[in-house]
Design a protein around this motif. Structure first.
Motif: not given
Ligand code: MG
Ligand code: AP5
Length: 216
Positions: A83-85, A126-128, A159-161, A13-15
């Motif tokens: 709107l994302d999320g 693997g997301r940063r 890296q998100r918790k 979604k974000g990408s």
């Molecule tokens: Mg996102």
């Protein structure tokens, strides 16, 4: 243009939103990003929200609806937004309808990115994310030019918790029980676009753009 981007955690979604807002000049409203920024600023709202986010739980509808309402009232969201999320529950979808009708407005499209569970897990681990501008990378699928540094602004990548395995599993379960059912809410309104998210970044984006073109 007024767009919703939906899909499970890690669907992209974000990408995809990052590209869409540039191409169509949209105001990006990501509830997750708003909570994270509020937390980084040390605000009460962000600190309270983060207790839920770290565990992979949803923040209350009341708090979430309120921040979206306030954000949509700002001048830059008047003409077009993405709107994302949000919405993520039926209560939020109903609240959004109310907000839009008060604004005398309606949605142009609801983009639903479809991705299987096994692919999601690999994407999350693997997301940063850039601490400064929020731009998203992946250690394998979209590495930055210089490890740990954002290509766009030079900010630090972290890296998100909530990308830890237990939290991801909880987020996926919540998605199935609370968020997935609201896809039906938008079916039949002629605005729902299902996109296969299990392709390359560019192929997903190409399909979104084509579907948006076909709508108009
Ligand atoms: Mg996102
Ligand atoms: P939020 O920040 O919205 O997280 P999410 O919905 O769980 O989704 P993500 O941001 O994790 O994934 P994404 O779909 O944006 O994927 P991305 O593009 O980064 O929300 C976080 C938390 O805040 C929630 O859990 C909740 O607690 C709270 N919250 C937020 N909104 C709320 C609401 N409305 N109500 C209540 N609580 C709320 O991609 C993921 C990775 O995959 C990246 O590394 C990316 O590079 C890679 N990738 C993406 N696409 C591809 C591709 N095509 N091929 C290969 N790799 C890809």
């Amino acid at each position: 243009m007024k767009i919703l981007v939906m899909g499970p955690p890690g669907a992209g979604k974000g990408s995809q939103s990052q590209k869409l807002i540039e191409d169509y000049d949209l105001t990006h409203i990501s509830t997750g990003e708003m909570f994270r920024k509020s937390y980084e600023r040390g605000e009460k709202l962000g600190i309270e929200a983060m207790a839920y986010i770290h565990e992979g739980n949803l923040v209350s509808d009341e708090i979430t609806n309120e921040i979206v309402r306030n954000r949509l009232l700002k001048k830059d969201a008047e003409r077009c937004f993405l709107l994302d999320g949000y919405p993520r529950t039926e209560t939020q979808a109903e609240a959004l309808d109310e907000m839009l009708s008060e604004m005398n407005s309606k949605l142009t499209a609801v983009i639903n990115i479809v991705v299987d569970k096994d692919i999601i897990l690999e994407r999350m681990v693997g997301r940063r994310v850039c601490r400064n501008c929020g731009h998203t990378y992946h250690t394998k699928f979209k590495p930055p030019h210089k490890e740990g540094i954002c290509d766009k602004c030079g900010g630090e990548l972290y890296q998100r918790k909530d990308d830890q395995i237990d939290s991801v599993r909880n987020r996926l379960n919540i998605y199935e029980s609370k968020t997935k059912p609201i896809i039906d809410y938008y079916k039949g309104r002629g605005v729902l676009i299902n996109i296969n998210g299990m392709q390359s970044f560019d192929a997903v984006y190409r399909d979104i753009k084509k579907a948006l073109r076909d709508l108009t």
